[in-house]
Design a protein around this motif. Structure first.
Motif, PDB file in Angstrom:
ATOM      1  N   LYS A 104       0.854  -1.192   0.000  1.00  0.00           N
ATOM      2  CA  LYS A 104       0.000   0.000   0.000  1.00  0.00           C
ATOM      3  C   LYS A 104       0.889   1.241   0.000  1.00  0.00           C
ATOM      4  CE  LYS A 104      -3.515   2.453   2.681  1.00  0.00           C
ATOM      5  NZ  LYS A 104      -4.281   2.493   3.946  1.00  0.00           N
ATOM      6  N   ASN A 105       0.760   2.047  -1.046  1.00  0.00           N
ATOM      7  CA  ASN A 105       1.552   3.263  -1.172  1.00  0.00           C
ATOM      8  C   ASN A 105       0.744   4.467  -0.718  1.00  0.00           C
ATOM      9  OD1 ASN A 105       4.067   2.371  -2.671  1.00  0.00           O
ATOM     10  ND2 ASN A 105       2.471   1.537  -3.993  1.00  0.00           N
ATOM     11  N   ASN A 106       1.421   5.404  -0.077  1.00  0.00           N
ATOM     12  CA  ASN A 106       0.790   6.649   0.336  1.00  0.00           C
ATOM     13  C   ASN A 106       1.362   7.801  -0.482  1.00  0.00           C
ATOM     14  OD1 ASN A 106      -0.725   5.400   2.313  1.00  0.00           O
ATOM     15  ND2 ASN A 106       0.850   5.648   3.858  1.00  0.00           N
ATOM     16  N   ASP A 107       0.474   8.628  -1.023  1.00  0.00           N
ATOM     17  CA  ASP A 107       0.864   9.794  -1.812  1.00  0.00           C
ATOM     18  C   ASP A 107       1.775   9.378  -2.967  1.00  0.00           C
ATOM     19  OD1 ASP A 107      -0.689  11.304  -0.171  1.00  0.00           O
ATOM     20  OD2 ASP A 107       0.946  11.863   1.150  1.00  0.00           O
ATOM     21  N   ASN A 108       2.955  10.007  -3.080  1.00  0.00           N
ATOM     22  CA  ASN A 108       3.788   9.768  -4.259  1.00  0.00           C
ATOM     23  C   ASN A 108       4.905   8.765  -4.011  1.00  0.00           C
ATOM     24  OD1 ASN A 108       5.343  11.268  -2.565  1.00  0.00           O
ATOM     25  ND2 ASN A 108       6.021  12.762  -4.080  1.00  0.00           N
ATOM     26  N   ARG A 109       4.854   8.030  -2.943  1.00  0.00           N
ATOM     27  CA  ARG A 109       5.840   6.960  -2.737  1.00  0.00           C
ATOM     28  C   ARG A 109       5.457   5.786  -3.622  1.00  0.00           C
ATOM     29  NH1 ARG A 109       8.758   4.878   1.780  1.00  0.00           N
ATOM     30  NH2 ARG A 109      10.116   3.243   0.975  1.00  0.00           N
ATOM     31  N   PHE A 110       6.349   5.363  -4.517  1.00  0.00           N
ATOM     32  CA  PHE A 110       6.025   4.337  -5.510  1.00  0.00           C
ATOM     33  C   PHE A 110       6.842   3.101  -5.217  1.00  0.00           C
ATOM     34  CE2 PHE A 110       6.489   2.504  -9.873  1.00  0.00           C
ATOM     35  CZ  PHE A 110       5.167   2.139 -10.018  1.00  0.00           C
ATOM     36  N   ALA A 111       6.301   2.230  -4.363  1.00  0.00           N
ATOM     37  CA  ALA A 111       6.978   0.984  -4.019  1.00  0.00           C
ATOM     38  C   ALA A 111       6.249  -0.162  -4.696  1.00  0.00           C
ATOM     39  CB  ALA A 111       6.993   0.783  -2.507  1.00  0.00           C
ATOM     40  N   THR A 112       7.011  -1.056  -5.320  1.00  0.00           N
ATOM     41  CA  THR A 112       6.398  -2.150  -6.057  1.00  0.00           C
ATOM     42  C   THR A 112       7.201  -3.424  -5.872  1.00  0.00           C
ATOM     43  OG1 THR A 112       7.670  -1.653  -8.067  1.00  0.00           O
ATOM     44  CG2 THR A 112       5.499  -0.602  -7.841  1.00  0.00           C
ATOM     45  N   ILE A 113       6.668  -4.515  -6.438  1.00  0.00           N
ATOM     46  CA  ILE A 113       7.332  -5.808  -6.442  1.00  0.00           C
ATOM     47  C   ILE A 113       7.606  -6.185  -7.888  1.00  0.00           C
ATOM     48  CG2 ILE A 113       7.128  -8.250  -5.825  1.00  0.00           C
ATOM     49  CD1 ILE A 113       5.098  -7.381  -3.698  1.00  0.00           C
ATOM     50  N   SER A 114       8.830  -6.592  -8.204  1.00  0.00           N
ATOM     51  CA  SER A 114       9.166  -7.020  -9.551  1.00  0.00           C
ATOM     52  C   SER A 114       8.749  -8.472  -9.743  1.00  0.00           C
ATOM     53  CB  SER A 114      10.666  -6.867  -9.813  1.00  0.00           C
ATOM     54  OG  SER A 114      11.049  -5.520  -9.693  1.00  0.00           O
ATOM     55  N   ASP A 115       8.569  -8.858 -11.007  1.00  0.00           N
ATOM     56  CA  ASP A 115       8.225 -10.246 -11.277  1.00  0.00           C
ATOM     57  C   ASP A 115       9.474 -11.120 -11.303  1.00  0.00           C
ATOM     58  OD1 ASP A 115       9.414  -9.929 -13.808  1.00  0.00           O
ATOM     59  OD2 ASP A 115       7.536  -9.271 -14.669  1.00  0.00           O
ATOM     60  N   ALA A 116       9.266 -12.430 -11.330  1.00  0.00           N
ATOM     61  CA  ALA A 116      10.381 -13.374 -11.242  1.00  0.00           C
ATOM     62  C   ALA A 116      11.297 -13.318 -12.461  1.00  0.00           C
ATOM     63  CB  ALA A 116       9.843 -14.798 -11.064  1.00  0.00           C
ATOM     64  N   LEU A 117      10.769 -12.890 -13.600  1.00  0.00           N
ATOM     65  CA  LEU A 117      11.564 -12.829 -14.823  1.00  0.00           C
ATOM     66  C   LEU A 117      12.350 -11.531 -14.952  1.00  0.00           C
ATOM     67  CD1 LEU A 117       8.977 -14.311 -17.360  1.00  0.00           C
ATOM     68  CD2 LEU A 117      10.860 -15.490 -16.203  1.00  0.00           C
ATOM     69  N   SER A 166      11.313  -8.591 -15.754  1.00  0.00           N
ATOM     70  CA  SER A 166      10.929  -8.013 -17.041  1.00  0.00           C
ATOM     71  C   SER A 166      10.829  -6.493 -17.008  1.00  0.00           C
ATOM     72  CB  SER A 166       9.572  -8.580 -17.477  1.00  0.00           C
ATOM     73  OG  SER A 166       8.569  -8.205 -16.553  1.00  0.00           O
ATOM     74  N   GLY A 167      10.887  -5.920 -15.831  1.00  0.00           N
ATOM     75  CA  GLY A 167      10.725  -4.482 -15.700  1.00  0.00           C
ATOM     76  C   GLY A 167       9.328  -4.077 -15.281  1.00  0.00           C
ATOM     77  N   ASN A 168       8.385  -5.025 -15.310  1.00  0.00           N
ATOM     78  CA  ASN A 168       7.035  -4.749 -14.822  1.00  0.00           C
ATOM     79  C   ASN A 168       7.016  -4.789 -13.299  1.00  0.00           C
ATOM     80  OD1 ASN A 168       5.961  -4.612 -17.456  1.00  0.00           O
ATOM     81  ND2 ASN A 168       5.838  -6.844 -17.534  1.00  0.00           N
ATOM     82  N   ASN A 169       6.249  -3.902 -12.716  1.00  0.00           N
ATOM     83  CA  ASN A 169       6.185  -3.815 -11.265  1.00  0.00           C
ATOM     84  C   ASN A 169       4.734  -3.833 -10.814  1.00  0.00           C
ATOM     85  OD1 ASN A 169       9.137  -3.225 -10.570  1.00  0.00           O
ATOM     86  ND2 ASN A 169       8.684  -1.700 -12.149  1.00  0.00           N
ATOM     87  N   TYR A 170       4.497  -4.485  -9.678  1.00  0.00           N
ATOM     88  CA  TYR A 170       3.141  -4.720  -9.217  1.00  0.00           C
ATOM     89  C   TYR A 170       3.021  -4.397  -7.731  1.00  0.00           C
ATOM     90  CZ  TYR A 170       3.491  -7.550 -13.460  1.00  0.00           C
ATOM     91  OH  TYR A 170       3.737  -7.977 -14.731  1.00  0.00           O
ATOM     92  N   GLN A 171       1.794  -4.046  -7.320  1.00  0.00           N
ATOM     93  CA  GLN A 171       1.527  -3.849  -5.897  1.00  0.00           C
ATOM     94  C   GLN A 171       1.109  -5.153  -5.234  1.00  0.00           C
ATOM     95  OE1 GLN A 171      -0.945   0.038  -6.395  1.00  0.00           O
ATOM     96  NE2 GLN A 171      -0.159   0.033  -4.311  1.00  0.00           N
ATOM     97  N   LYS A 172       0.630  -6.111  -6.021  1.00  0.00           N
ATOM     98  CA  LYS A 172       0.237  -7.414  -5.496  1.00  0.00           C
ATOM     99  C   LYS A 172       1.128  -8.486  -6.113  1.00  0.00           C
ATOM    100  CE  LYS A 172      -4.619  -6.022  -5.181  1.00  0.00           C
ATOM    101  NZ  LYS A 172      -5.998  -6.311  -5.658  1.00  0.00           N
ATOM    102  N   ALA A 173       1.444  -9.493  -5.325  1.00  0.00           N
ATOM    103  CA  ALA A 173       2.292 -10.568  -5.833  1.00  0.00           C
ATOM    104  C   ALA A 173       1.886 -11.885  -5.192  1.00  0.00           C
ATOM    105  CB  ALA A 173       3.762 -10.275  -5.551  1.00  0.00           C
ATOM    106  N   PHE A 174       1.960 -12.955  -5.974  1.00  0.00           N
ATOM    107  CA  PHE A 174       1.676 -14.295  -5.477  1.00  0.00           C
ATOM    108  C   PHE A 174       2.728 -15.239  -6.028  1.00  0.00           C
ATOM    109  CE2 PHE A 174      -0.185 -18.530  -6.050  1.00  0.00           C
ATOM    110  CZ  PHE A 174      -0.546 -18.808  -4.730  1.00  0.00           C
TER     111      PHE A 174
END
Length: 194
Positions: A163-176, A178-186
């Motif tokens: 969960k990001n607040n305001d302009n803090r951009f924290a994400t999770i990268s995928d296993a490959l 690839s440069g794609n970033n997500y807020q949810k990961a499984f």
């Protein structure tokens, strides 16, 4: 990693150069007995290969991490996990409110529950906040399970949400990576022990 991605976004940087990284890491067990463990770790990374479009010169990046961890066995099957860490990210040319060093404080609280029939459950909550009012805090929630089919096969799975607040951009990268970033990961998988 996500904080470096955020800073790269601030710099509007699209071109990278291969850089010479210098890495140093050590960990020390401070105290351990049947009930609890206390450990400390230090990580240092230096690079002089980052180049910004805004200035025509290579600049150095320095990242330091200090972590103090604590585990406590509440019962034989229930364990409290926690740590506090401090990240120092230093960009000599990056100015955010007249500061070129960003301090990021991370605190985690988690529990590990061992069961007889359903494996090992893991639950954690992490809060990350900085010394800069323009970069707000981030929270991460995670839950997972390790299930032993037998002595050699382990099925693991985990879910995480950021969960990001305001302009803090924290994400999770995928296993490959690839440069794609997500807020949810499984994730799920099987481990085989030889």
């Amino acid at each position: 990693n996500f904080d470096v991605l955020y800073t790269n976004k601030l710099l509007n940087k699209t071109d990278y150069e291969n850089s010479n990284y210098k890495l140093f890491n050590f960990a020390l067990m401070l105290k351990q007995d049947n009930k609890y463990k206390v450990a400390f770790s230090y990580f240092l990374s230096k690079s002089n290969g980052y180049k910004s479009e805004k200035i025509n010169q290579q600049t150095k990046l320095k990242l330091e991490n200090y972590t103090l961890g604590f585990n406590y066995n509440i019962t034989e099957n229930l364990i409290l996990n926690s740590y506090f860490s401090l990240d120092k990210i230093h960009f000599p040319y990056l100015q955010i409110q007249q500061k070129n060093t960003i301090l990021i404080k991370n605190a985690l609280l988690g529990f590990t529950l061992k069961t007889n029939n359903f494996g090992v459950f893991k639950l954690s909550y992490q809060n990350s906040f900085t010394n800069n009012k323009n970069i707000k805090n981030t929270q991460q929630f995670a839950i997972g399970n390790d299930y032993y089919i037998n002595k050699r096969f382990l099925i693991y799975s985990a879910f995480s949400y950021i969960k990001n607040n305001d302009n803090r951009f924290a994400t999770i990268s995928d296993a490959l990576n690839s440069g794609n970033n997500y807020q949810k990961a499984f994730q799920t998988g099987i481990t085989y022990f030889f």
